[in-house]
Design a protein around this motif. Sequence first.
Motif, PDB file in Angstrom:
ATOM      1  N   LEU A  61      -0.052 -13.811  -7.618  1.00 18.45           N
ATOM      2  CA  LEU A  61      -0.334 -14.275  -6.259  1.00 18.45           C
ATOM      3  C   LEU A  61      -1.493 -13.525  -5.618  1.00 18.45           C
ATOM      4  O   LEU A  61      -2.177 -14.062  -4.747  1.00 18.45           O
ATOM      5  CB  LEU A  61       0.919 -14.144  -5.389  1.00 18.45           C
ATOM      6  N   GLU A  62      -1.728 -12.292  -6.040  1.00 18.51           N
ATOM      7  CA  GLU A  62      -2.808 -11.509  -5.446  1.00 18.51           C
ATOM      8  C   GLU A  62      -4.132 -11.655  -6.186  1.00 18.51           C
ATOM      9  O   GLU A  62      -5.156 -11.155  -5.724  1.00 18.51           O
ATOM     10  CB  GLU A  62      -2.412 -10.031  -5.396  1.00 18.51           C
ATOM     11  N   LEU A  86       0.910 -17.109  -1.074  1.00 19.76           N
ATOM     12  CA  LEU A  86       0.835 -15.724  -0.609  1.00 19.76           C
ATOM     13  C   LEU A  86       0.562 -15.662   0.890  1.00 19.76           C
ATOM     14  O   LEU A  86       1.161 -14.852   1.608  1.00 19.76           O
ATOM     15  CB  LEU A  86      -0.260 -14.976  -1.368  1.00 19.76           C
ATOM     16  N   GLY A 119      -2.139  -8.862  -0.251  1.00 19.59           N
ATOM     17  CA  GLY A 119      -2.972  -9.600  -1.187  1.00 19.59           C
ATOM     18  C   GLY A 119      -4.460  -9.544  -0.927  1.00 19.59           C
ATOM     19  O   GLY A 119      -5.241 -10.148  -1.667  1.00 19.59           O
TER      20      GLY A 119
END
Length: 227
Positions: A61-62, A86, A119
């Motif tokens: 997700l990051e 995110l 993130g």
Amino acid sequence: MKHNHYGHRERTRQLFLQAGPAGLPDHMLLEILLYSAIPQRDTNDLAHQLLNTFGSVKGVLEADVQLLQQVPGVGYNTAVMLKTVLALFSRYMRDGQDSSRVLNTSEKIGQYMLPVFLGKTDEEVYLLCFDDRFSLLKCECIGGGSHNAVQVNRQKIAERAVVAKSNLVAIAHNHPGGVAMPSDEDIHATLEIYKTLRDLNIQLFDHIIVAGDDFVSLRDSNLFVGL
């Protein structure tokens, strides 16, 4: 005509609804998420590949959109969807905090900013404007930079505080991939911002530095005597 993956997808969805997220492994949760972006392909192998490439759900997700698209089978739409998840989680975490938004301690400000920087891969600076009782009036990004540097415009900070009609502010910025410790440049920039705001009778309450799930307050660390 239903696609031949329909039966598997429906069984997986039902398993999720019955067992809950804690009952499913990471790859299966990611597989279900990918259904929305990839309607007619098996997403199980892709979920495994994403986890192998980035190491964890957090890593997936990051990851940058460009890096995500380097994984075979991940197109632009899929990469953007993952980043949107995110962003939504960040909003969820932020909205789950004290609805009154009274941030009258450095700890509360730091906790509020953690999901904001979730993130982020480049440094960003945020300005938080409060009323006299520390109720949050505005939290906005006022500057960005590279992975390890950010430009801070003191005049812009002052102007945004005046527009918000706030005499009490805090600033926060992140150290992506680093540690939540202020550099000499951070301390110097904070002092200059403090002086600029002081001339306008605006109090700089604190400067919060965030790295991952950790943060440091310059006020509480006694690294900025003027605060």
